[in-house]
Design a protein around this motif. Structure first.
Motif, PDB file in Angstrom:
ATOM      1  N   PRO A   1       0.845  -1.204   0.000  1.00 23.90           N
ATOM      2  CA  PRO A   1       0.000   0.000   0.000  1.00 23.90           C
ATOM      3  C   PRO A   1       0.875   1.247   0.000  1.00 23.90           C
ATOM      4  CG  PRO A   1       0.037  -0.996   2.176  1.00 23.90           C
ATOM      5  CD  PRO A   1       0.772  -1.934   1.253  1.00 23.90           C
ATOM      6  N   LEU A   2       0.378   2.282  -0.601  1.00 23.11           N
ATOM      7  CA  LEU A   2       1.115   3.545  -0.636  1.00 23.11           C
ATOM      8  C   LEU A   2       1.131   4.166   0.749  1.00 23.11           C
ATOM      9  CD1 LEU A   2      -0.268   5.055  -3.940  1.00 23.11           C
ATOM     10  CD2 LEU A   2       1.912   3.924  -3.583  1.00 23.11           C
ATOM     11  N   ALA A   3       2.246   4.760   1.104  1.00 22.30           N
ATOM     12  CA  ALA A   3       2.371   5.424   2.393  1.00 22.30           C
ATOM     13  C   ALA A   3       1.522   6.691   2.387  1.00 22.30           C
ATOM     14  CB  ALA A   3       3.825   5.767   2.661  1.00 22.30           C
ATOM     15  N   PRO A   4       0.926   7.034   3.526  1.00 22.89           N
ATOM     16  CA  PRO A   4       0.142   8.273   3.568  1.00 22.89           C
ATOM     17  C   PRO A   4       1.047   9.474   3.333  1.00 22.89           C
ATOM     18  CG  PRO A   4       0.407   7.357   5.770  1.00 22.89           C
ATOM     19  CD  PRO A   4       0.962   6.352   4.799  1.00 22.89           C
ATOM     20  N   ALA A   5       0.509  10.464   2.683  1.00 25.60           N
ATOM     21  CA  ALA A   5       1.289  11.665   2.365  1.00 25.60           C
ATOM     22  C   ALA A   5       1.647  12.385   3.660  1.00 25.60           C
ATOM     23  CB  ALA A   5       0.494  12.582   1.453  1.00 25.60           C
ATOM     24  N   ALA A   6       2.898  12.748   3.784  1.00 25.87           N
ATOM     25  CA  ALA A   6       3.359  13.470   4.964  1.00 25.87           C
ATOM     26  C   ALA A   6       2.871  14.909   4.879  1.00 25.87           C
ATOM     27  CB  ALA A   6       4.879  13.432   5.047  1.00 25.87           C
ATOM     28  N   ALA A   7       2.552  15.457   6.026  1.00 27.76           N
ATOM     29  CA  ALA A   7       2.097  16.849   6.068  1.00 27.76           C
ATOM     30  C   ALA A   7       3.267  17.763   5.702  1.00 27.76           C
ATOM     31  CB  ALA A   7       1.593  17.188   7.462  1.00 27.76           C
ATOM     32  N   ALA A   8       2.973  18.794   4.955  1.00 27.45           N
ATOM     33  CA  ALA A   8       4.008  19.749   4.556  1.00 27.45           C
ATOM     34  C   ALA A   8       4.492  20.500   5.795  1.00 27.45           C
ATOM     35  CB  ALA A   8       3.456  20.727   3.535  1.00 27.45           C
ATOM     36  N   PRO A   9       5.797  20.743   5.897  1.00 31.05           N
ATOM     37  CA  PRO A   9       6.299  21.471   7.056  1.00 31.05           C
ATOM     38  C   PRO A   9       5.772  22.904   7.062  1.00 31.05           C
ATOM     39  CG  PRO A   9       8.032  21.197   5.426  1.00 31.05           C
ATOM     40  CD  PRO A   9       6.844  20.398   4.959  1.00 31.05           C
ATOM     41  N   ALA A  10       5.557  23.404   8.247  1.00 29.31           N
ATOM     42  CA  ALA A  10       5.062  24.779   8.381  1.00 29.31           C
ATOM     43  C   ALA A  10       6.129  25.742   7.864  1.00 29.31           C
ATOM     44  CB  ALA A  10       4.756  25.076   9.832  1.00 29.31           C
ATOM     45  N   PRO A  11       5.710  26.778   7.144  1.00 27.29           N
ATOM     46  CA  PRO A  11       6.701  27.741   6.648  1.00 27.29           C
ATOM     47  C   PRO A  11       7.360  28.468   7.814  1.00 27.29           C
ATOM     48  CG  PRO A  11       4.476  28.531   6.239  1.00 27.29           C
ATOM     49  CD  PRO A  11       4.361  27.141   6.782  1.00 27.29           C
ATOM     50  N   LYS A  12       8.649  28.740   7.648  1.00 28.73           N
ATOM     51  CA  LYS A  12       9.384  29.438   8.695  1.00 28.73           C
ATOM     52  C   LYS A  12       8.971  30.905   8.726  1.00 28.73           C
ATOM     53  CE  LYS A  12      13.609  26.766   8.871  1.00 28.73           C
ATOM     54  NZ  LYS A  12      15.072  26.843   8.818  1.00 28.73           N
ATOM     55  N   ALA A  13       9.040  31.471   9.911  1.00 32.02           N
ATOM     56  CA  ALA A  13       8.762  32.895  10.061  1.00 32.02           C
ATOM     57  C   ALA A  13       9.925  33.669   9.447  1.00 32.02           C
ATOM     58  CB  ALA A  13       8.616  33.244  11.532  1.00 32.02           C
ATOM     59  N   PRO A  14       9.650  34.807   8.840  1.00 32.32           N
ATOM     60  CA  PRO A  14      10.735  35.603   8.254  1.00 32.32           C
ATOM     61  C   PRO A  14      11.749  36.025   9.317  1.00 32.32           C
ATOM     62  CG  PRO A  14       8.593  36.465   7.600  1.00 32.32           C
ATOM     63  CD  PRO A  14       8.346  35.422   8.638  1.00 32.32           C
ATOM     64  N   GLN A  15      12.993  36.088   8.920  1.00 33.26           N
ATOM     65  CA  GLN A  15      14.073  36.523   9.800  1.00 33.26           C
ATOM     66  C   GLN A  15      15.028  37.416   9.036  1.00 33.26           C
ATOM     67  OE1 GLN A  15      15.630  32.679  11.081  1.00 33.26           O
ATOM     68  NE2 GLN A  15      14.651  32.942  13.063  1.00 33.26           N
ATOM     69  N   CYS A  16      15.828  38.158   9.779  1.00 31.95           N
ATOM     70  CA  CYS A  16      16.853  39.022   9.187  1.00 31.95           C
ATOM     71  C   CYS A  16      18.228  38.475   9.552  1.00 31.95           C
ATOM     72  CB  CYS A  16      16.738  40.443   9.732  1.00 31.95           C
ATOM     73  SG  CYS A  16      15.200  41.281   9.327  1.00 31.95           S
ATOM     74  N   TRP A  17      19.165  38.511   8.613  1.00 31.46           N
ATOM     75  CA  TRP A  17      20.529  38.060   8.869  1.00 31.46           C
ATOM     76  C   TRP A  17      21.326  39.189   9.490  1.00 31.46           C
ATOM     77  CZ3 TRP A  17      23.377  34.050   9.628  1.00 31.46           C
ATOM     78  CH2 TRP A  17      24.756  34.148   9.554  1.00 31.46           C
ATOM     79  N   ASN A  18      21.928  38.911  10.641  1.00 29.34           N
ATOM     80  CA  ASN A  18      22.795  39.875  11.307  1.00 29.34           C
ATOM     81  C   ASN A  18      24.224  39.413  11.094  1.00 29.34           C
ATOM     82  OD1 ASN A  18      24.301  41.432  13.073  1.00 29.34           O
ATOM     83  ND2 ASN A  18      22.742  41.425  14.674  1.00 29.34           N
TER      84      ASN A  18
END
Length: 84
Positions: free
Chosen positions: A28-45
């Motif tokens: 049987p086909l494996a159930p589709a994994a839930a998409a990871p939550a998008p990361k919150a925006p960040q700024c590079w210091n």
């Protein structure tokens, strides 16, 4: 000679197709994994060498800045803190 080349090419093509293993149909086909939550925006210091969350204040090259979301909400950038 042409017939030999044509026959050889067809034989090689069929051999290549015949050696591929078919997909297993009994598992049987494996159930589709839930998409990871998008990361919150960040700024590079670059002075600190790390990402900072939105709302963080920093002093970069002697200028006080705040990490703010861009207008599309998908990214963030350093903006001058201004005098309040």
């Amino acid at each position: 000679m042409r017939a030999f080349l044509a026959t050889s090419a067809i034989a090689l093509g069929l051999t290549g197709c015949a050696t591929q293993a078919p997909a297993p149909a009994d598992k049987p086909l494996a159930p589709a994994a839930a998409a990871p939550a998008p990361k919150a925006p960040q700024c590079w210091n670059g002075d600190a060498g790390k990402f900072e969350d939105v709302g963080s204040k920093a002093s970069i090259s002697g200028v006080v800045v705040v990490c703010e979301k861009t207008s599309d909400g998908k990214n963030a950038q350093w903006m001058g803190a201004g005098k309040k």
